[in-house]
Each structure stands twice: as structure tokens, then as C-alpha cells.
Design a protein around this motif. Sequence first.
Motif, mmCIF file in Angstrom:
data_model
loop_
_atom_site.group_PDB
_atom_site.id
_atom_site.type_symbol
_atom_site.label_atom_id
_atom_site.label_comp_id
_atom_site.label_asym_id
_atom_site.label_seq_id
_atom_site.Cartn_x
_atom_site.Cartn_y
_atom_site.Cartn_z
ATOM 1 N N ASN A 197 28.517 -76.828 -7.126
ATOM 2 C CA ASN A 197 29.017 -78.173 -7.389
ATOM 3 C C ASN A 197 27.911 -79.149 -6.993
ATOM 4 N N ASP A 198 27.299 -79.787 -7.996
ATOM 5 C CA ASP A 198 26.113 -80.576 -7.673
ATOM 6 C C ASP A 198 26.389 -82.070 -7.502
ATOM 7 N N TYR A 199 27.350 -82.613 -8.195
ATOM 8 C CA TYR A 199 27.688 -84.017 -8.021
ATOM 9 C C TYR A 199 29.134 -84.128 -7.541
ATOM 10 N N TRP A 200 29.344 -84.988 -6.552
ATOM 11 C CA TRP A 200 30.662 -85.173 -5.940
ATOM 12 C C TRP A 200 31.021 -86.658 -5.935
ATOM 13 N N GLY A 201 32.305 -86.928 -6.129
ATOM 14 C CA GLY A 201 32.785 -88.268 -5.865
ATOM 15 C C GLY A 201 32.859 -88.489 -4.368
ATOM 16 N N GLN A 202 33.104 -89.714 -3.971
ATOM 17 C CA GLN A 202 33.169 -90.022 -2.534
ATOM 18 C C GLN A 202 34.422 -89.469 -1.879
ATOM 19 N N GLY A 203 35.416 -89.127 -2.697
ATOM 20 C CA GLY A 203 36.657 -88.595 -2.166
ATOM 21 C C GLY A 203 37.682 -89.693 -1.966
ATOM 22 N N THR A 204 38.943 -89.318 -2.128
ATOM 23 C CA THR A 204 40.026 -90.261 -1.898
ATOM 24 C C THR A 204 41.108 -89.575 -1.065
ATOM 25 N N LEU A 205 41.523 -90.242 -0.003
ATOM 26 C CA LEU A 205 42.556 -89.687 0.864
ATOM 27 C C LEU A 205 43.931 -89.927 0.251
ATOM 28 N N VAL A 206 44.670 -88.871 0.057
ATOM 29 C CA VAL A 206 46.041 -88.971 -0.408
ATOM 30 C C VAL A 206 46.946 -88.460 0.706
ATOM 31 N N THR A 207 47.832 -89.317 1.139
ATOM 32 C CA THR A 207 48.771 -88.971 2.198
ATOM 33 C C THR A 207 50.152 -88.789 1.591
ATOM 34 N N VAL A 208 50.792 -87.691 1.913
ATOM 35 C CA VAL A 208 52.169 -87.447 1.462
ATOM 36 C C VAL A 208 53.105 -87.772 2.607
ATOM 37 N N GLN A 251 28.001 -81.471 5.098
ATOM 38 C CA GLN A 251 28.951 -82.583 5.106
ATOM 39 C C GLN A 251 28.831 -83.359 6.398
ATOM 40 N N LEU A 252 28.402 -84.598 6.278
ATOM 41 C CA LEU A 252 28.376 -85.502 7.414
ATOM 42 C C LEU A 252 29.763 -86.101 7.570
ATOM 43 N N PRO A 253 30.137 -86.520 8.779
ATOM 44 C CA PRO A 253 31.487 -87.040 9.009
ATOM 45 C C PRO A 253 31.834 -88.180 8.061
ATOM 46 N N GLY A 254 33.004 -88.061 7.446
ATOM 47 C CA GLY A 254 33.501 -89.128 6.595
ATOM 48 C C GLY A 254 32.841 -89.234 5.234
ATOM 49 N N THR A 255 32.050 -88.236 4.865
ATOM 50 C CA THR A 255 31.373 -88.281 3.569
ATOM 51 C C THR A 255 31.704 -87.041 2.746
ATOM 52 N N ALA A 256 31.324 -87.090 1.479
ATOM 53 C CA ALA A 256 31.534 -85.935 0.615
ATOM 54 C C ALA A 256 30.488 -84.860 0.914
ATOM 55 N N PRO A 257 30.823 -83.611 0.664
ATOM 56 C CA PRO A 257 29.805 -82.554 0.806
ATOM 57 C C PRO A 257 28.618 -82.838 -0.101
ATOM 58 N N LYS A 258 27.452 -82.417 0.379
ATOM 59 C CA LYS A 258 26.212 -82.594 -0.380
ATOM 60 C C LYS A 258 25.621 -81.209 -0.629
#
Lengths: 119, 110
Positions: A106-117, B39-46
Amino acid sequence: QLLLQESGPGLVKPSETLSLTCTVSGGSISTSSYYWAWIRQPPGKGLEWIASIYYSGTTYYNPSLKSRVTISVDTSKNHFSLKLTSVTAADTAVYFCTRQKVYSHNDYWGQGTLVTVSS
Amino acid sequence: QSVLAQPPSASGTPGQRVTISCSGSSSNIGSYTVNWYQQLPGTAPKLLIYSNNQRPSGVPDRFSGSKSGTSASLAISGLQSEDEAEYYCAAWDDSLNGPVFGGGTKLTVL
């Protein structure tokens, strides 16, 4: 530079459906040799692959989630989406969208989004 | 319980060389290449290492990877304080028809 950006509600009630979209910019989602994938990470825990989709619409699901997950792609909007039904607190996680080379990394990642249930 | 096994923690002092192991099976590491993420804290894996030992552009050559049979390892030489992070190994898995990950190794630079 390829950029991926997740969007969707940060709070979902138990038993409802989690819906997220990943918008891809800086490149086309209709590219060969790559899947587009969702990976999640519960707070303080490791990474779990959820599902992947090829631009043609071919899908792959983690068997442990398959009954509740749908991944789809819209090439005209250059985005792909995730739906996870009947969510519980165990689905609380940071959800990442990624570009995934077929059978590889997996070479490109989004920043991520926290989803809380939570109710 | 993660499919790939990693030690939960590792540590070293600045300048040292540290290695992180990753153990799998014939359905994943034994059949496919291994990738490593930082993965640094609070960031996406690299993506740090792909295809067992390849570094993406911009990753220092202090980071190296290797694979043998159903195991792999990540080596970091000349340890620096900014290397303090969580490291995950991953590989495609035939049973899942998708990627599997290790549980992560938290690297502390003392």
C-alpha cells in the motif's frame, strides 16, 4: 503527487451503517495494477484490511467482515466508497483509504478518519 | 491476534543498529513479498520497505529489509530519535486474498 482523502460521519450509532468515501486527486483511479482499499485501526491496536476494489469493479473482502461490507467505485468522480452495516463498538477505529499494488504493498494512504460507534 | 508475528517492542540508543522480526506462514510471507510500514503517533502508516528490500524514494538507506522462507526482518542502522515509531510488517495472504499485517513493534530510542 497522489492524494487520498477520506470523508464521512465521525459518529455512527450502534446497529446503523457506517459510510465513508475516499476521493483521489492527482491521478486517476482507473489505473491498472492497483487496487483501492480500506484499512482500519482500532484505537491503540494494529491494522486490519477491510476490502479492496479494482477500477473495473472487481471486489475483494476480508472474510471476517464480508457479510457486512460493501466497497464500490465511481470512476467518473474518481472516488471509492465503503459501507459497513450493523456496526458495534468494535467497529470504532481510524479508517484509512489506500492505493494497493496488486499482491503487494500500500503506497499511498489517506490521513485517516476516526469513526466512533456510540449512541 | 495478528496473522504475522512481531515483537511488541524494541529499543536502541542513537547510532545503534536494531532489527525487528516478522514471522508468517506459507500462505503469506512464504509466497509473497514483505512490506514494512512506519507509523508515527497520530499519522497514517508510511511505506518504508516494499518487495522485501526495496526503499521508496525518500526513505533513507539506513532502513533495509530482508526475507528468508516464512520470516522477514527490518533493520535500522544509525538509529536516530526520529525513528521512534510503530513499525508494521505486511504481506499478501492466499487465505484472505488480501494483505495481512503484524501486530506492530513499538521502537523506542533511548
